[in-house]
Motif scaffolding. Sequence first.
Motif, PDB file in Angstrom:
ATOM      1  N   TYR A 112       0.816  -1.330   0.019  1.00 50.43           N
ATOM      2  CA  TYR A 112       0.009   0.216  -0.105  1.00 50.43           C
ATOM      3  C   TYR A 112       0.703   1.019   0.116  1.00 50.43           C
ATOM      4  CZ  TYR A 112      -4.583   2.170   0.604  1.00 50.43           C
ATOM      5  OH  TYR A 112      -5.617   2.837   0.328  1.00 50.43           O
ATOM      6  N   LEU A 117       3.628   1.805   2.595  1.00 44.77           N
ATOM      7  CA  LEU A 117       3.937   0.480   3.462  1.00 44.77           C
ATOM      8  C   LEU A 117       4.807  -0.224   2.527  1.00 44.77           C
ATOM      9  CD1 LEU A 117       2.163  -0.688   5.803  1.00 44.77           C
ATOM     10  CD2 LEU A 117       0.743  -2.013   3.734  1.00 44.77           C
ATOM     11  N   PHE A 164       5.317  -6.861   0.860  1.00 47.91           N
ATOM     12  CA  PHE A 164       5.313  -8.111   1.900  1.00 47.91           C
ATOM     13  C   PHE A 164       4.647  -9.338   1.073  1.00 47.91           C
ATOM     14  CE2 PHE A 164       1.325  -6.195   3.250  1.00 47.91           C
ATOM     15  CZ  PHE A 164       0.656  -7.061   3.311  1.00 47.91           C
ATOM     16  N   THR A 207      -4.337 -16.362   6.803  1.00 50.13           N
ATOM     17  CA  THR A 207      -3.029 -15.858   6.125  1.00 50.13           C
ATOM     18  C   THR A 207      -1.916 -15.773   7.061  1.00 50.13           C
ATOM     19  OG1 THR A 207      -3.605 -13.579   6.552  1.00 50.13           O
ATOM     20  CG2 THR A 207      -4.433 -14.277   4.513  1.00 50.13           C
ATOM     21  N   ARG A 240       7.347 -10.137  13.210  1.00 51.33           N
ATOM     22  CA  ARG A 240       6.675 -11.423  12.632  1.00 51.33           C
ATOM     23  C   ARG A 240       7.630 -12.090  11.883  1.00 51.33           C
ATOM     24  NH1 ARG A 240       2.845  -6.830  10.236  1.00 51.33           N
ATOM     25  NH2 ARG A 240       1.015  -7.292  11.233  1.00 51.33           N
ATOM     26  N   LEU A 291      -1.601 -13.791  10.089  1.00 51.18           N
ATOM     27  CA  LEU A 291      -1.951 -12.315   9.667  1.00 51.18           C
ATOM     28  C   LEU A 291      -3.667 -12.240   9.698  1.00 51.18           C
ATOM     29  CD1 LEU A 291       0.416 -11.357   6.632  1.00 51.18           C
ATOM     30  CD2 LEU A 291       0.530 -10.659   8.899  1.00 51.18           C
ATOM     31  N   ALA A 292      -3.975 -11.509   8.564  1.00 53.93           N
ATOM     32  CA  ALA A 292      -5.609 -11.250   8.569  1.00 53.93           C
ATOM     33  C   ALA A 292      -6.256 -12.779   8.382  1.00 53.93           C
ATOM     34  CB  ALA A 292      -5.693 -10.292   7.306  1.00 53.93           C
ATOM     35  N   HIS A 296     -14.330  -9.041   9.564  1.00 54.58           N
ATOM     36  CA  HIS A 296     -12.977  -8.818   9.897  1.00 54.58           C
ATOM     37  C   HIS A 296     -12.694  -8.609  11.399  1.00 54.58           C
ATOM     38  CE1 HIS A 296     -12.208  -8.489   5.622  1.00 54.58           C
ATOM     39  NE2 HIS A 296     -13.233  -7.750   5.577  1.00 54.58           N
ATOM     40  N   ARG A 351      -9.086   0.700  11.591  1.00 53.90           N
ATOM     41  CA  ARG A 351      -8.521   1.714  10.662  1.00 53.90           C
ATOM     42  C   ARG A 351      -9.666   2.277   9.342  1.00 53.90           C
ATOM     43  NH1 ARG A 351      -4.112  -3.032   9.392  1.00 53.90           N
ATOM     44  NH2 ARG A 351      -2.450  -2.050  10.249  1.00 53.90           N
ATOM     45  N   VAL A 388     -10.746   2.617   6.659  1.00 55.95           N
ATOM     46  CA  VAL A 388     -10.957   1.938   5.546  1.00 55.95           C
ATOM     47  C   VAL A 388     -12.401   2.306   4.823  1.00 55.95           C
ATOM     48  CG1 VAL A 388     -10.851   0.197   3.946  1.00 55.95           C
ATOM     49  CG2 VAL A 388      -9.691  -0.106   6.106  1.00 55.95           C
ATOM     50  N   ARG A 395     -12.875  -6.022  -5.303  1.00 57.98           N
ATOM     51  CA  ARG A 395     -12.006  -7.470  -5.440  1.00 57.98           C
ATOM     52  C   ARG A 395     -12.413  -8.023  -6.820  1.00 57.98           C
ATOM     53  NH1 ARG A 395     -11.880 -10.680   0.367  1.00 57.98           N
ATOM     54  NH2 ARG A 395     -11.523  -8.988   1.497  1.00 57.98           N
ATOM     55  N   MET A 408      -8.156  -1.269  -2.026  1.00 59.64           N
ATOM     56  CA  MET A 408      -8.892  -0.373  -1.112  1.00 59.64           C
ATOM     57  C   MET A 408      -8.484   1.084  -1.357  1.00 59.64           C
ATOM     58  SD  MET A 408      -7.222  -1.541   2.505  1.00 59.64           S
ATOM     59  CE  MET A 408      -5.443  -1.223   2.640  1.00 59.64           C
ATOM     60  N   GLU A 415      -7.430   5.260   4.897  1.00 64.87           N
ATOM     61  CA  GLU A 415      -6.371   6.220   5.260  1.00 64.87           C
ATOM     62  C   GLU A 415      -6.132   7.284   4.370  1.00 64.87           C
ATOM     63  OE1 GLU A 415      -5.428   5.677   8.434  1.00 64.87           O
ATOM     64  OE2 GLU A 415      -5.414   3.452   8.444  1.00 64.87           O
ATOM     65  N   LYS A 443      -6.163   7.590   1.396  1.00 63.38           N
ATOM     66  CA  LYS A 443      -5.349   7.645   0.230  1.00 63.38           C
ATOM     67  C   LYS A 443      -6.465   6.732  -0.735  1.00 63.38           C
ATOM     68  CE  LYS A 443      -1.401   6.704   3.017  1.00 63.38           C
ATOM     69  NZ  LYS A 443      -0.479   5.732   3.964  1.00 63.38           N
ATOM     70  N   HIS A 453      -4.062  -3.546  -2.472  1.00 69.23           N
ATOM     71  CA  HIS A 453      -3.613  -3.787  -1.316  1.00 69.23           C
ATOM     72  C   HIS A 453      -2.966  -5.316  -1.403  1.00 69.23           C
ATOM     73  CE1 HIS A 453      -2.691  -4.543   3.033  1.00 69.23           C
ATOM     74  NE2 HIS A 453      -3.770  -4.943   3.206  1.00 69.23           N
ATOM     75  N   LEU A 454      -3.854  -6.118  -2.116  1.00 67.47           N
ATOM     76  CA  LEU A 454      -3.444  -7.633  -2.046  1.00 67.47           C
ATOM     77  C   LEU A 454      -3.872  -8.260  -3.366  1.00 67.47           C
ATOM     78  CD1 LEU A 454      -5.590  -8.118   1.229  1.00 67.47           C
ATOM     79  CD2 LEU A 454      -3.267  -8.211   1.133  1.00 67.47           C
TER      80      LEU A 454
END
Length: 188
Positions: free
Chosen positions: A45, A48, A51, A73, A83, A89-90, A114, A145, A147, A152, A168, A171, A173, A178-179
């Motif tokens: 992102y 960020l 990863f 994940t 980590r 993770l999520a 979530h 956060r 969002v 998707r 997404m 913040e 932006k 993102h993924l």
Amino acid sequence: MSAGKRSAAGSARSDTATSTVDLHASLLPLAFLVGTWRGEGVGGYEGLDGFHYGQEITFAADGRPALGYVSHTWWADEPRDGREPGSPLATETGFWRVQPGEDGKPVVEVMLAHPFGIAEIYVGTVTGTRIDLDHNVLIRTATARDVTRSVRLYGLVEGCDLAYAIDMEAEGKPMQSHLSARLHRVSD
Ligand code: HEM
């Protein structure tokens, strides 16, 4: 994709998903998703560091008119920010269903929760083995956060792997990636 065999009870077993449970007839457009998928993705992102992550997703059919969905994940990069490879993770969980659209085309509705104070609903379309979840509403707790929106895209690539991309708006932006991941089927 084949329409599968319909039973008198109104449920159907897909010819493409080899799940042993009955698939509700309304879910035939999503039959190709049923099962467990595993693979790797990349995330990032604005602001960020990028990863890598591992992921397992299960779409479960039980004869009712919604697929159960759960995704786990884990970190799949060098150790960073506390980590280690394999650190969880999520996670997200929810339901996917199909409703007839006004023009007769199937409409996909996806409800997701979530663990970080956000719940969202997507509405989109399924065309063959491509799913565009392009309408999204998202609600969040005061501490979640910031969002505001997400879209998707899921689809089969090379006829067998499940790939997706998630963009997404967060913040303050603009909408951006993102993924994205590519998963292979590990069980029906
Ligand atoms: C495959 C699922 C997901 C994975 C692996 C994942 C992973 C990550 C990681 C590693 C970070 C950076 C470190 C951190 O802040 O924890 C991050 C940040 C973030 N994630 Fe995700 N995430 C996932 C799904 C989501 C979803 C579904 C949302 C929104 C509903 C989301 C929203 C965010 C936001 C807002 C940030 C902070 C971005 C920023 O700092 O500007 N993530 N995610």
